[in-house]
Design a protein around this motif. Structure first.
Motif, mmCIF file in Angstrom:
data_model
loop_
_atom_site.group_PDB
_atom_site.id
_atom_site.type_symbol
_atom_site.label_atom_id
_atom_site.label_comp_id
_atom_site.label_asym_id
_atom_site.label_seq_id
_atom_site.Cartn_x
_atom_site.Cartn_y
_atom_site.Cartn_z
ATOM 1 N N ARG A 48 67.996 30.470 -50.545
ATOM 2 C CA ARG A 48 66.778 31.208 -50.883
ATOM 3 C C ARG A 48 67.019 32.717 -50.826
ATOM 4 O O ARG A 48 66.187 33.506 -51.294
ATOM 5 N N ALA A 49 68.139 33.135 -50.263
ATOM 6 C CA ALA A 49 68.470 34.559 -50.221
ATOM 7 C C ALA A 49 68.970 35.070 -51.559
ATOM 8 O O ALA A 49 68.816 36.251 -51.876
ATOM 9 N N CYS A 50 69.560 34.211 -52.353
ATOM 10 C CA CYS A 50 70.308 34.610 -53.541
ATOM 11 C C CYS A 50 69.394 34.702 -54.764
ATOM 12 O O CYS A 50 68.730 33.724 -55.118
ATOM 13 N N PHE A 275 61.376 35.743 -47.598
ATOM 14 C CA PHE A 275 61.806 37.105 -47.280
ATOM 15 C C PHE A 275 62.684 37.149 -46.036
ATOM 16 O O PHE A 275 63.555 38.014 -45.919
ATOM 17 N N ASP A 276 62.483 36.244 -45.111
ATOM 18 C CA ASP A 276 63.327 36.202 -43.921
ATOM 19 C C ASP A 276 64.768 35.870 -44.303
ATOM 20 O O ASP A 276 65.708 36.545 -43.866
ATOM 21 N N HIS A 277 64.965 34.863 -45.126
ATOM 22 C CA HIS A 277 66.309 34.526 -45.582
ATOM 23 C C HIS A 277 66.920 35.678 -46.372
ATOM 24 O O HIS A 277 68.110 35.991 -46.226
ATOM 25 N N ILE A 278 66.130 36.302 -47.222
ATOM 26 C CA ILE A 278 66.634 37.396 -48.047
ATOM 27 C C ILE A 278 67.154 38.529 -47.170
ATOM 28 O O ILE A 278 68.294 38.984 -47.318
ATOM 29 N N LYS A 279 66.349 38.998 -46.237
ATOM 30 C CA LYS A 279 66.755 40.151 -45.425
ATOM 31 C C LYS A 279 67.934 39.812 -44.519
ATOM 32 O O LYS A 279 68.875 40.602 -44.388
ATOM 33 N N ARG A 280 67.884 38.642 -43.886
ATOM 34 C CA ARG A 280 68.988 38.305 -42.979
ATOM 35 C C ARG A 280 70.301 38.158 -43.726
ATOM 36 O O ARG A 280 71.359 38.568 -43.233
ATOM 37 N N LEU A 301 54.783 43.039 -45.712
ATOM 38 C CA LEU A 301 54.666 42.082 -46.811
ATOM 39 C C LEU A 301 53.220 41.815 -47.238
ATOM 40 O O LEU A 301 52.994 41.092 -48.208
ATOM 41 N N ALA A 302 52.253 42.394 -46.543
ATOM 42 C CA ALA A 302 50.861 42.050 -46.807
ATOM 43 C C ALA A 302 50.447 42.360 -48.245
ATOM 44 O O ALA A 302 49.602 41.684 -48.825
ATOM 45 N N SER A 335 56.699 30.229 -42.141
ATOM 46 C CA SER A 335 55.761 31.350 -42.004
ATOM 47 C C SER A 335 56.489 32.672 -41.829
ATOM 48 O O SER A 335 55.987 33.713 -42.204
ATOM 49 N N GLU A 336 57.718 32.657 -41.284
ATOM 50 C CA GLU A 336 58.461 33.906 -41.093
ATOM 51 C C GLU A 336 58.904 34.506 -42.419
ATOM 52 O O GLU A 336 59.169 35.694 -42.492
ATOM 53 N N GLY A 337 59.007 33.659 -43.455
ATOM 54 C CA GLY A 337 59.493 34.160 -44.729
ATOM 55 C C GLY A 337 58.407 34.476 -45.719
ATOM 56 O O GLY A 337 58.686 34.837 -46.857
#
Length: 339
Positions: A48-50, A275-280, A301-302, A335-337
């Motif tokens: 999901r990061a790619c 977004f969590d996967h993307i940033k990490r 992100l809101a 929920s973190e992403g």
């Protein structure tokens, strides 16, 4: 690596060059490459990061191919064997039984010298990689897998518009999709400035086009929108800071910010974004650019869920079709992403 990244050492000292897809077999309706379309035979491996893999996640959702083409989601953090299945119990993909995507590459071609990239489609019976052709996979999902599309699936690559779609996608790929990487992994100041200028030149050319029409080509969502979306959705989170594409933030361009929010809020787009996967992934894996591995807390992100008013431009997101159904329980982003 994702989408054929290559050419840079740990410190980004060599010019960035994206390699082609070594395994370019196609899965087609007539099986002319030896791989016929068949429900449940193949497994789509993504991160999901790619951004390149995210194209296939969006297309798969829009077309309703979740049952026909099950998905395996890799950990966003790679090790020296590349993409790994540490998100799954016991660190193995439950269907393929492998710990690393490289094992499927090795079953196809032992001692393969290239990088292990996503998206990748693996043949479940043999455990072999079929294709890692990130440019072709989504086009084939739209045109070769039609018998397995859901009822009401949109036409993401309409025949009458293909020349224009191809032209738009070529420019977006060169200057935006790949341009952010050429800026981020530039070997010297001149290379960086050229790539960065190209990114913003193309975005500024796209702005008036998207000010007068809701989607890039025609009045419905097409493959062109999917390809632009997967870069824009990452822009402020990683490309602005991490890749130094910082002439302005996406949120500072009212047209593009509204356009990408419109897509994000469309079923099939934002519900695939983590977004969590993307940033990490970007901040922890690219140690040549970010040697501390510190992941920033922002951006907020809101704003992704705020009104965009793009419907005032007209357009029919799914053409004569309908939105995809709810996200499958096992594929929901944590929920973190999410905003």
């Amino acid at each position: 690596m994702s989408g054929g990244e290559g050419g840079n050492d740990a410190y980004g000292r060599k010019p960035f060059k994206r390699s082609g897809s070594h395994f370019a077999d196609r899965i087609t309706e007539d099986g002319r490459d030896g791989w016929p379309v068949a429900a449940g035979r193949y497994r789509l491996v993504v991160s999901r990061a790619c951004p390149w893999a995210s194209r296939s996640l969006v297309s798969r959702r829009l077309l309703g191919l979740e049952d026909a083409l099950p998905v395996a989601v890799a950990d966003p953090i790679q090790d020296d064997r590349s993409w790994r299945f540490t998100l799954d119990p016991d660190g193995r993909d439950p269907v393929l039984g492998i710990r690393y995507l490289s094992e499927a590459y090795d079953r196809r071609e032992s001692h393969y010298p290239g990088g292990v990239s996503v998206p990748a489609i693996v043949d479940v019976p043999s455990g072999q990689l079929v294709t890692n052709d990130y440019q072709r996979i989504t086009l084939d999902l739209a045109t070769e897998w039609t018998d397995l599309h859901r009822e009401g699936a949109p036409d993401l690559y309409p025949r009458a518009l293909r020349d224009e779609i191809d032209e738009v996608m070529a420019d977006v790929y060169e200057d935006v999709n790949n341009g952010v990487y050429r800026a981020g992994f530039a070997a010297d100041q001149k290379e960086y400035e050229s790539a960065c200028a190209g990114v913003f030149r193309r975005l500024e050319l796209l702005t008036p086009r998207l000010a007068r029409q809701r989607y890039l080509v025609g009045d419905t969502i097409t493959e062109a929108d999917i390809r632009l979306f997967t870069t824009l959705v990452r822009f402020d989170a990683v490309y602005h800071g991490h890749f130094k594409c910082n002439r302005w933030k996406l949120t500072e361009n009212p047209v593009l910010w509204a356009y990408v929010r419109d897509l994000y809020q469309t079923p099939g787009f934002g519900d695939t974004v983590d977004f969590d996967h993307i940033k990490r992934h970007y901040y922890e894996v690219h140690t040549g650019i970010n040697p501390t591995g510190i992941v920033p807390l922002g951006p907020d992100l809101a704003g992704w869920l705020t009104p965009h008013h793009r419907a005032e431009l007209g357009g029919r997101p799914f053409g004569d079709g309908t939105p995809p159904g709810p996200v499958r329980a096992g594929e929901k982003v944590s929920s973190e992403g999410r905003p």
